[in-house]
Write a protein that holds these residues in place. Structure first.
Motif: not given
Length: 165
Positions: A1-20
């Motif tokens: 898995m490349n770095e941009s996929n990991k970064a986007f995955g973490e951005a999705l996690v923040k959206s899913l849990v309600g951060e920011r």
């Protein structure tokens, strides 16, 4: 898995849990009682209970696609709304909240571990990222309604405050 996929995955996690963007979902839901969940509010078409049941319905539906299934579409979108206005008990309400939050955890795990630009075998016009984004945005939309109902019923902010930080 490349770095941009990991970064986007973490951005999705923040959206899913309600951060920011808004208060974390767990903080917005954890202290709601069954009584409050089933309270009808003047001018509001749904109770908190009905909103969370609806959110759960579509979250389970979309997670099924991510897990390789092909859920059956309801005959009408109104079928995703419960007719009952309130849970039958505190235990039922707690189970609904826990199941919903477990679904968020499953979505986060998929976001962290999947190749997000992969299309889904049983939904070939959609990617894993697209489904996860849909879950996050749908939940965010209805979480705002839950927060508003809490405010209208004098049950806001939750313990620890209502600011998204």
């Amino acid at each position: 898995m490349n770095e941009s996929n990991k970064a986007f995955g973490e951005a999705l996690v923040k959206s899913l849990v309600g951060e920011r963007g808004h208060i974390p979902i767990t903080r917005a839901l954890r202290d709601i009682t069954a009584e409050l969940a089933g309270t009808s509010t003047a001018g509001a078409p749904y109770t908190i209970y009905q909103l969370l049941k609806h959110m759960s319905y579509w979250q389970v539906f979309l997670l099924a696609y991510l897990e390789g299934g092909k859920p059956e579409l309801p005959s009408h979108v109104m079928d995703s709304w419960p007719s009952a206005a309130s849970p039958e008990s505190e235990e039922e309400w707690e189970t609904i909240v826990q199941n919903f939050l477990q679904g968020i955890e499953r979505a986060c795990e998929i976001a962290r571990t999947s190749q997000l630009d992969e299309t889904l075998e049983k939904f070939p016009t959609e990617t894993k990222a697209g489904i996860l984004r849909n879950i996050a945005s749908h939940n965010s939309y209805h979480l705002g309604e839950i927060v508003l109902l809490r405010r209208m019923n004098g049950a806001w902010p939750p313990p620890g405050g209502g600011y998204p930080a």
